[in-house]
Design an enzyme around this catalytic site. Structure first.
Site, PDB file in Angstrom:
ATOM      1  N   ASN A  86     -13.656  -1.253 -31.038  1.00  0.00           N
ATOM      2  CA  ASN A  86     -14.535  -2.338 -31.460  1.00  0.00           C
ATOM      3  C   ASN A  86     -15.052  -2.037 -32.868  1.00  0.00           C
ATOM      4  O   ASN A  86     -15.468  -0.907 -33.140  1.00  0.00           O
ATOM      5  CB  ASN A  86     -15.698  -2.482 -30.483  1.00  0.00           C
ATOM      6  CG  ASN A  86     -15.235  -2.879 -29.085  1.00  0.00           C
ATOM      7  OD1 ASN A  86     -14.194  -3.521 -28.933  1.00  0.00           O
ATOM      8  ND2 ASN A  86     -15.986  -2.493 -28.073  1.00  0.00           N
ATOM      9  N   HIS A 110     -14.923   5.093 -32.304  1.00  0.00           N
ATOM     10  CA  HIS A 110     -14.460   5.593 -31.010  1.00  0.00           C
ATOM     11  C   HIS A 110     -13.378   4.692 -30.453  1.00  0.00           C
ATOM     12  O   HIS A 110     -13.377   3.480 -30.674  1.00  0.00           O
ATOM     13  CB  HIS A 110     -15.622   5.712 -30.022  1.00  0.00           C
ATOM     14  CG  HIS A 110     -16.455   4.484 -29.905  1.00  0.00           C
ATOM     15  ND1 HIS A 110     -17.422   4.144 -30.831  1.00  0.00           N
ATOM     16  CD2 HIS A 110     -16.457   3.487 -28.996  1.00  0.00           C
ATOM     17  CE1 HIS A 110     -17.980   3.000 -30.483  1.00  0.00           C
ATOM     18  NE2 HIS A 110     -17.403   2.571 -29.377  1.00  0.00           N
ATOM     19  N   LEU A 111     -12.488   5.316 -29.709  1.00  0.00           N
ATOM     20  CA  LEU A 111     -11.390   4.616 -29.036  1.00  0.00           C
ATOM     21  C   LEU A 111     -11.710   4.539 -27.547  1.00  0.00           C
ATOM     22  O   LEU A 111     -11.857   5.581 -26.894  1.00  0.00           O
ATOM     23  CB  LEU A 111     -10.089   5.399 -29.272  1.00  0.00           C
ATOM     24  CG  LEU A 111      -8.826   4.927 -28.547  1.00  0.00           C
ATOM     25  CD1 LEU A 111      -8.422   3.520 -29.001  1.00  0.00           C
ATOM     26  CD2 LEU A 111      -7.675   5.904 -28.792  1.00  0.00           C
ATOM     27  N   HIS A 112     -11.846   3.308 -27.020  1.00  0.00           N
ATOM     28  CA  HIS A 112     -12.015   3.129 -25.581  1.00  0.00           C
ATOM     29  C   HIS A 112     -10.654   3.260 -24.904  1.00  0.00           C
ATOM     30  O   HIS A 112      -9.675   2.640 -25.349  1.00  0.00           O
ATOM     31  CB  HIS A 112     -12.527   1.715 -25.264  1.00  0.00           C
ATOM     32  CG  HIS A 112     -13.929   1.427 -25.687  1.00  0.00           C
ATOM     33  ND1 HIS A 112     -15.001   1.506 -24.829  1.00  0.00           N
ATOM     34  CD2 HIS A 112     -14.429   1.038 -26.884  1.00  0.00           C
ATOM     35  CE1 HIS A 112     -16.116   1.165 -25.472  1.00  0.00           C
ATOM     36  NE2 HIS A 112     -15.801   0.877 -26.720  1.00  0.00           N
ATOM     37  N   GLN A 130     -18.990  -3.992 -31.507  1.00  0.00           N
ATOM     38  CA  GLN A 130     -19.373  -2.587 -31.685  1.00  0.00           C
ATOM     39  C   GLN A 130     -20.875  -2.414 -31.521  1.00  0.00           C
ATOM     40  O   GLN A 130     -21.664  -3.155 -32.125  1.00  0.00           O
ATOM     41  CB  GLN A 130     -18.930  -2.093 -33.069  1.00  0.00           C
ATOM     42  CG  GLN A 130     -19.158  -0.591 -33.252  1.00  0.00           C
ATOM     43  CD  GLN A 130     -18.535  -0.048 -34.531  1.00  0.00           C
ATOM     44  OE1 GLN A 130     -18.104  -0.803 -35.406  1.00  0.00           O
ATOM     45  NE2 GLN A 130     -18.496   1.265 -34.635  1.00  0.00           N
ATOM     46  N   ASP A 143     -17.312   7.054 -20.347  1.00  0.00           N
ATOM     47  CA  ASP A 143     -18.281   6.035 -20.755  1.00  0.00           C
ATOM     48  C   ASP A 143     -19.353   5.921 -19.670  1.00  0.00           C
ATOM     49  O   ASP A 143     -19.063   5.898 -18.478  1.00  0.00           O
ATOM     50  CB  ASP A 143     -17.580   4.689 -20.961  1.00  0.00           C
ATOM     51  CG  ASP A 143     -18.456   3.722 -21.741  1.00  0.00           C
ATOM     52  OD1 ASP A 143     -18.129   3.428 -22.907  1.00  0.00           O
ATOM     53  OD2 ASP A 143     -19.493   3.270 -21.191  1.00  0.00           O
TER      54      ASP A 143
HETATM   55  P1  AMP Z   1     -18.936  -0.024 -28.467  1.00  0.00           P
HETATM   56  O1  AMP Z   1     -19.564  -1.292 -27.928  1.00  0.00           O
HETATM   57  O2  AMP Z   1     -17.463  -0.134 -28.692  1.00  0.00           O
HETATM   58  O3  AMP Z   1     -19.697   0.506 -29.649  1.00  0.00           O
HETATM   59  O4  AMP Z   1     -19.039   1.017 -27.275  1.00  0.00           O
HETATM   60  C1  AMP Z   1     -20.057   1.928 -27.113  1.00  0.00           C
HETATM   61  C2  AMP Z   1     -19.865   2.505 -25.735  1.00  0.00           C
HETATM   62  O5  AMP Z   1     -20.621   3.699 -25.647  1.00  0.00           O
HETATM   63  C3  AMP Z   1     -20.347   1.582 -24.586  1.00  0.00           C
HETATM   64  O6  AMP Z   1     -19.262   1.283 -23.720  1.00  0.00           O
HETATM   65  C4  AMP Z   1     -21.434   2.422 -23.903  1.00  0.00           C
HETATM   66  O7  AMP Z   1     -21.427   2.293 -22.506  1.00  0.00           O
HETATM   67  C5  AMP Z   1     -21.071   3.833 -24.324  1.00  0.00           C
HETATM   68  N1  AMP Z   1     -22.192   4.768 -24.346  1.00  0.00           N
HETATM   69  C6  AMP Z   1     -23.397   4.603 -24.952  1.00  0.00           C
HETATM   70  N2  AMP Z   1     -24.181   5.689 -24.761  1.00  0.00           N
HETATM   71  C7  AMP Z   1     -23.443   6.571 -24.033  1.00  0.00           C
HETATM   72  C8  AMP Z   1     -23.695   7.878 -23.505  1.00  0.00           C
HETATM   73  N3  AMP Z   1     -24.860   8.504 -23.696  1.00  0.00           N
HETATM   74  N4  AMP Z   1     -22.708   8.474 -22.799  1.00  0.00           N
HETATM   75  C9  AMP Z   1     -21.535   7.849 -22.588  1.00  0.00           C
HETATM   76  N5  AMP Z   1     -21.233   6.624 -23.072  1.00  0.00           N
HETATM   77  C10 AMP Z   1     -22.179   5.985 -23.772  1.00  0.00           C
END
Ligand code: AMP
Ligand code: ZN
Length: 119
Positions: free
Chosen positions: A93, A106-108, A100, A33
């Site tokens: 999320n 996606h899985l964090h 989200q 991330d």
């Molecule tokens: P969500 O809020 O669950 O949709 O999480 C999206 C995640 O994607 C966030 O934690 C961001 O930091 C991450 N993210 C967004 N753009 C990128 C990128 N280019 N490379 C890596 N992570 C990213």
């Protein structure tokens, strides 16, 4: 495999946007991330584009099981401390009130020694 040309995670999977790769196989791509919440924070992303758990169906059973069962191995490879003193958080999320921001499921996977940057 369904791709959305406007989706940032589809572009990462296709290599059009750079990422720090953690793992890749026929079903998923995993990468760090860009704004980590903790010492270990990476995302496991299906190669097939679908927006969220709201679009998930029986056709995704194998994929979703694969993502969940892959997480413990990758978590330890990436530096999460051993269970039970260590461990990790697995989070999907879903929707705006679910926090989200990127509408490609996606899985964090979050972990490492505390304190974390974001609890
Ligand atoms: P969500 O809020 O669950 O949709 O999480 C999206 C995640 O994607 C966030 O934690 C961001 O930091 C991450 N993210 C967004 N753009 C990128 C990128 N280019 N490379 C890596 N992570 C990213
Ligand atoms: Zn996508």
């Amino acid at each position: 495999m369904h791709h959305d040309p406007d989706c940032i995670f589809c572009k990462i999977i296709e290599g059009k946007i750079p990422s720090q790769k953690v793992h890749e196989d026929e079903l998923v791509y995993a990468f760090k991330d860009i704004h980590p919440w903790a010492p270990v924070h990476f995302l496991i992303v299906p190669k097939e584009h679908f927006a969220s758990m709201e679009q998930a169906g029986p056709q995704h059973e194998k994929l979703l099981a694969h993502m969940l069962l892959l997480a413990p191995r990758l978590a330890k490879e990436q530096g999460c401390n051993p269970y039970p003193a260590g461990g990790y958080r697995l989070q999907i999320n879903t929707g705006a009130e679910g926090g989200q921001e990127v509408y490609h499921l996606h899985l964090h996977v979050v972990g490492g020694s505390r304190p974390w940057f974001k609890a």
